[in-house]
Scaffold this motif. Structure first.
Motif, PDB file in Angstrom:
ATOM      1  N   LYS A 105     -18.331   8.691  -1.567  1.00 48.44           N
ATOM      2  CA  LYS A 105     -19.008   8.957  -2.234  1.00 48.44           C
ATOM      3  C   LYS A 105     -18.624   6.841  -3.266  1.00 48.44           C
ATOM      4  O   LYS A 105     -17.010   6.659  -3.142  1.00 48.44           O
ATOM      5  CB  LYS A 105     -18.910   9.886  -2.944  1.00 48.44           C
ATOM      6  N   ALA A 106     -19.941   6.119  -4.306  1.00 50.91           N
ATOM      7  CA  ALA A 106     -18.671   5.039  -4.953  1.00 50.91           C
ATOM      8  C   ALA A 106     -18.818   6.354  -6.306  1.00 50.91           C
ATOM      9  O   ALA A 106     -18.189   7.335  -6.588  1.00 50.91           O
ATOM     10  CB  ALA A 106     -20.650   5.373  -5.708  1.00 50.91           C
ATOM     11  N   GLY A 107     -17.335   5.026  -6.374  1.00 52.49           N
ATOM     12  CA  GLY A 107     -16.169   5.434  -7.132  1.00 52.49           C
ATOM     13  C   GLY A 107     -15.433   6.900  -6.320  1.00 52.49           C
ATOM     14  O   GLY A 107     -14.274   7.078  -7.081  1.00 52.49           O
ATOM     15  N   ASP A 108     -15.007   7.303  -4.832  1.00 55.08           N
ATOM     16  CA  ASP A 108     -14.154   7.467  -3.926  1.00 55.08           C
ATOM     17  C   ASP A 108     -12.952   6.991  -4.265  1.00 55.08           C
ATOM     18  O   ASP A 108     -13.114   5.642  -3.918  1.00 55.08           O
ATOM     19  CB  ASP A 108     -14.512   8.197  -3.127  1.00 55.08           C
ATOM     20  N   LEU A 109     -11.316   7.532  -4.820  1.00 50.75           N
ATOM     21  CA  LEU A 109     -10.355   6.463  -4.531  1.00 50.75           C
ATOM     22  C   LEU A 109     -10.115   6.103  -2.586  1.00 50.75           C
ATOM     23  O   LEU A 109     -10.416   6.488  -1.692  1.00 50.75           O
ATOM     24  CB  LEU A 109      -9.213   6.947  -5.024  1.00 50.75           C
ATOM     25  N   LEU A 110      -9.985   5.207  -2.686  1.00 54.48           N
ATOM     26  CA  LEU A 110     -10.131   4.446  -1.267  1.00 54.48           C
ATOM     27  C   LEU A 110      -8.148   4.267  -0.897  1.00 54.48           C
ATOM     28  O   LEU A 110      -8.018   4.769   0.127  1.00 54.48           O
ATOM     29  CB  LEU A 110     -10.558   2.979  -0.559  1.00 54.48           C
ATOM     30  N   PHE A 111      -7.755   3.397  -1.727  1.00 54.26           N
ATOM     31  CA  PHE A 111      -6.099   3.399  -1.310  1.00 54.26           C
ATOM     32  C   PHE A 111      -5.673   3.085  -2.365  1.00 54.26           C
ATOM     33  O   PHE A 111      -6.638   2.262  -2.902  1.00 54.26           O
ATOM     34  CB  PHE A 111      -6.188   2.391  -0.284  1.00 54.26           C
ATOM     35  N   THR A 112      -4.146   3.009  -2.784  1.00 52.81           N
ATOM     36  CA  THR A 112      -2.918   2.947  -3.610  1.00 52.81           C
ATOM     37  C   THR A 112      -2.542   1.400  -3.482  1.00 52.81           C
ATOM     38  O   THR A 112      -1.443   1.342  -2.393  1.00 52.81           O
ATOM     39  CB  THR A 112      -2.950   3.781  -4.064  1.00 52.81           C
ATOM     40  N   ILE A 113      -2.344   0.136  -4.510  1.00 53.90           N
ATOM     41  CA  ILE A 113      -1.346  -0.433  -4.208  1.00 53.90           C
ATOM     42  C   ILE A 113      -0.144   0.324  -5.149  1.00 53.90           C
ATOM     43  O   ILE A 113      -0.919   0.355  -6.804  1.00 53.90           O
ATOM     44  CB  ILE A 113      -2.274  -2.066  -4.666  1.00 53.90           C
ATOM     45  N   ASP A 114       1.043  -0.728  -4.543  1.00 55.78           N
ATOM     46  CA  ASP A 114       2.457  -0.352  -5.741  1.00 55.78           C
ATOM     47  C   ASP A 114       2.333  -0.879  -7.112  1.00 55.78           C
ATOM     48  O   ASP A 114       1.390  -2.029  -6.812  1.00 55.78           O
ATOM     49  CB  ASP A 114       3.697  -1.192  -5.005  1.00 55.78           C
TER      50      ASP A 114
ATOM     51  N   VAL B 199       0.806  -1.357  -0.140  1.00 52.06           N
ATOM     52  CA  VAL B 199       0.350  -0.139  -0.135  1.00 52.06           C
ATOM     53  C   VAL B 199       0.914   1.255   0.383  1.00 52.06           C
ATOM     54  O   VAL B 199       1.752   1.051   0.934  1.00 52.06           O
ATOM     55  CB  VAL B 199      -1.083   0.162   0.827  1.00 52.06           C
ATOM     56  N   ILE B 200       0.558   2.277  -0.787  1.00 53.22           N
ATOM     57  CA  ILE B 200       1.107   3.067  -1.642  1.00 53.22           C
ATOM     58  C   ILE B 200       0.549   5.110  -0.805  1.00 53.22           C
ATOM     59  O   ILE B 200       1.594   5.439  -1.031  1.00 53.22           O
ATOM     60  CB  ILE B 200       2.175   3.688  -2.270  1.00 53.22           C
ATOM     61  N   GLU B 201      -0.541   4.586  -0.835  1.00 53.51           N
ATOM     62  CA  GLU B 201      -1.368   5.683  -0.475  1.00 53.51           C
ATOM     63  C   GLU B 201      -2.820   4.932  -0.380  1.00 53.51           C
ATOM     64  O   GLU B 201      -3.800   3.789  -0.254  1.00 53.51           O
ATOM     65  CB  GLU B 201      -2.097   5.905  -1.674  1.00 53.51           C
ATOM     66  N   ILE B 202      -3.316   6.462   0.624  1.00 52.32           N
ATOM     67  CA  ILE B 202      -4.577   5.942   1.790  1.00 52.32           C
ATOM     68  C   ILE B 202      -4.906   6.790   1.333  1.00 52.32           C
ATOM     69  O   ILE B 202      -4.506   8.338   2.286  1.00 52.32           O
ATOM     70  CB  ILE B 202      -4.077   5.357   2.939  1.00 52.32           C
TER      71      ILE B 202
ATOM     72  N   ILE C  70       0.097   3.103   5.704  1.00 47.86           N
ATOM     73  CA  ILE C  70       1.371   2.761   4.003  1.00 47.86           C
ATOM     74  C   ILE C  70       2.117   1.681   4.355  1.00 47.86           C
ATOM     75  O   ILE C  70       3.348   2.005   5.316  1.00 47.86           O
ATOM     76  CB  ILE C  70       1.866   4.260   4.123  1.00 47.86           C
ATOM     77  N   GLY C  71       2.624   0.962   3.634  1.00 54.64           N
ATOM     78  CA  GLY C  71       4.233   0.004   3.806  1.00 54.64           C
ATOM     79  C   GLY C  71       3.403  -1.104   3.973  1.00 54.64           C
ATOM     80  O   GLY C  71       3.901  -2.604   3.685  1.00 54.64           O
ATOM     81  N   SER C  72       1.799  -1.414   4.627  1.00 53.90           N
ATOM     82  CA  SER C  72       1.455  -2.523   4.610  1.00 53.90           C
ATOM     83  C   SER C  72       0.994  -3.924   3.571  1.00 53.90           C
ATOM     84  O   SER C  72       1.114  -2.945   2.322  1.00 53.90           O
ATOM     85  CB  SER C  72      -0.152  -2.240   5.775  1.00 53.90           C
ATOM     86  N   GLN C  73       0.789  -4.879   3.257  1.00 57.32           N
ATOM     87  CA  GLN C  73       1.051  -5.771   2.704  1.00 57.32           C
ATOM     88  C   GLN C  73      -0.514  -5.789   2.299  1.00 57.32           C
ATOM     89  O   GLN C  73      -1.001  -6.453   2.832  1.00 57.32           O
ATOM     90  CB  GLN C  73       1.697  -6.438   2.577  1.00 57.32           C
ATOM     91  N   ALA C  74      -1.034  -5.794   1.061  1.00 56.20           N
ATOM     92  CA  ALA C  74      -2.171  -5.412   1.048  1.00 56.20           C
ATOM     93  C   ALA C  74      -2.222  -7.619   0.193  1.00 56.20           C
ATOM     94  O   ALA C  74      -1.551  -7.456  -1.219  1.00 56.20           O
ATOM     95  CB  ALA C  74      -3.106  -4.915  -0.158  1.00 56.20           C
ATOM     96  N   ILE C  75      -2.924  -8.395   0.486  1.00 50.84           N
ATOM     97  CA  ILE C  75      -3.259  -9.193   0.062  1.00 50.84           C
ATOM     98  C   ILE C  75      -4.044  -9.971  -1.283  1.00 50.84           C
ATOM     99  O   ILE C  75      -5.421  -9.457  -0.863  1.00 50.84           O
ATOM    100  CB  ILE C  75      -2.908 -10.955   1.447  1.00 50.84           C
TER     101      ILE C  75
END
Length: 296
Positions: free
Chosen positions: A69-78, A57-60, A174-179
């Motif tokens: 709202k529907a379509g809003d960004l929640l988080f981003t993975i590398d 995870v590089i962005e929350i 940020i830095g956590s590993q999303a599975i």
């Protein structure tokens, strides 16, 4: 005060108390004649937000309990690994197209020779060249689909809200590993609230589908909410019979003179929700089911 005026005052006071008493009796009768329970709870659809690809995870983009709202960004993975996969898929597709072009040239050349001299090319060679060309077309199709899959995985590195609601239980950083396919946070759908009223089994015969209901939240005791019976539960998990010592069923002792009625869930669809009420999952509620005679 003369006697007529005194009698008139007494009569007026008596009429007032009779009217008040009638309305009190009528209101009390509603609670006597209609099923009600204080064992109610607000529920909603809770979406377990699950990433479809793995990565760091590089962005929350949200904070805990934030409205989205529907379509809003929640988080981003590398996305670096998936960007490489897209480039590899593009290169593989181009290679297959070049290879197919060569196979087509060879096939077309043999067809031209056979057209000029039928005995110059054997049927075996013609079939082999045709098969090679058709296989190259199939490999192009596979490469195109691989490119689509690689682009999808790249898109999945950005995780968006699927509904309007409230983010809950952000316990990563940020830095956590999303599975992939493992839930990472919860999203409460703000348009899906309903109320479960848990009624004694002896009251169920007085409850009908579509009956009007009045829901009173503990946090908003002066603002009742109108609703309707949407459905009634057909079963609950038994407390007795679970596995106990030595794998034997665990049965609690029951005293014949104490028999507690089981409570069954009745789902209440909420109608107009007042503006001053903010519904939250798990809030306590009282539920009154009105009979057809008492329904508005």
């Amino acid at each position: 005060m003369n006697q007529p005026k005194k009698m008139a005052l007494i009569a007026a006071n008596l009429a007032f108390f009779i009217i008040v008493g009638f309305f009190v009796y009528q209101r009390f009768g509603i609670y006597l004649n209609n099923p009600w329970t204080r064992d109610g709870q607000v529920r909603a659809q809770v979406i377990q937000v699950t990433p479809r690809v793995s990565g760091t995870v590089i962005e929350i983009a949200v904070v805990d309990n934030q409205h989205v709202k529907a379509g809003d960004l929640l988080f981003t993975i590398d996305a670096s690994t998936y960007e490489v996969s897209v480039q590899q898929a593009i290169a593989n597709l181009e290679r297959e197209r070049v290879s197919s072009k060569g196979a087509k040239i060879e096939y077309e050349r043999l067809k031209d020779i056979a057209a000029k001299d039928a005995g110059a090319v054997s049927d075996k060679d013609m079939i082999r060249r045709e098969v090679n060309y058709q296989q190259s077309l199939s490999r192009i199709t596979v490469a195109e689909q691989n490119l689509i899959a690689a682009k999808l995985q790249l898109e999945y590195t950005h995780v968006y809200a699927s509904v309007d609601g409230y983010v809950s239980n952000i316990n990563f950083q940020i830095g956590s590993q999303a599975i992939a396919n493992q839930p990472i946070l919860a999203l409460v759908d703000e348009h899906s609230f309903w109320v479960f009223g848990y009624f004694q089994e002896s009251q169920l015969n007085k409850i009908g589908m579509g009956n009007a209901a009045v829901v009173t939240l503990m946090g908003y005791p002066d603002t009742p909410i109108e609703g309707r019976v949407e459905s009634m539960g057909w079963g609950i998990a038994p407390a007795d019979g679970t596995v106990g010592y030595n794998l034997l069923p665990s049965i609690k002792p029951v005293f014949q003179w104490i028999r507690l009625a089981q409570r069954m869930p009745v789902r209440i669809e909420l109608e107009a929700i007042p503006d001053n009420i903010n519904l939250r999952f798990g809030m306590s509620a009282s539920v009154l089911i009105l009979s057809e005679e008492d329904s508005p």
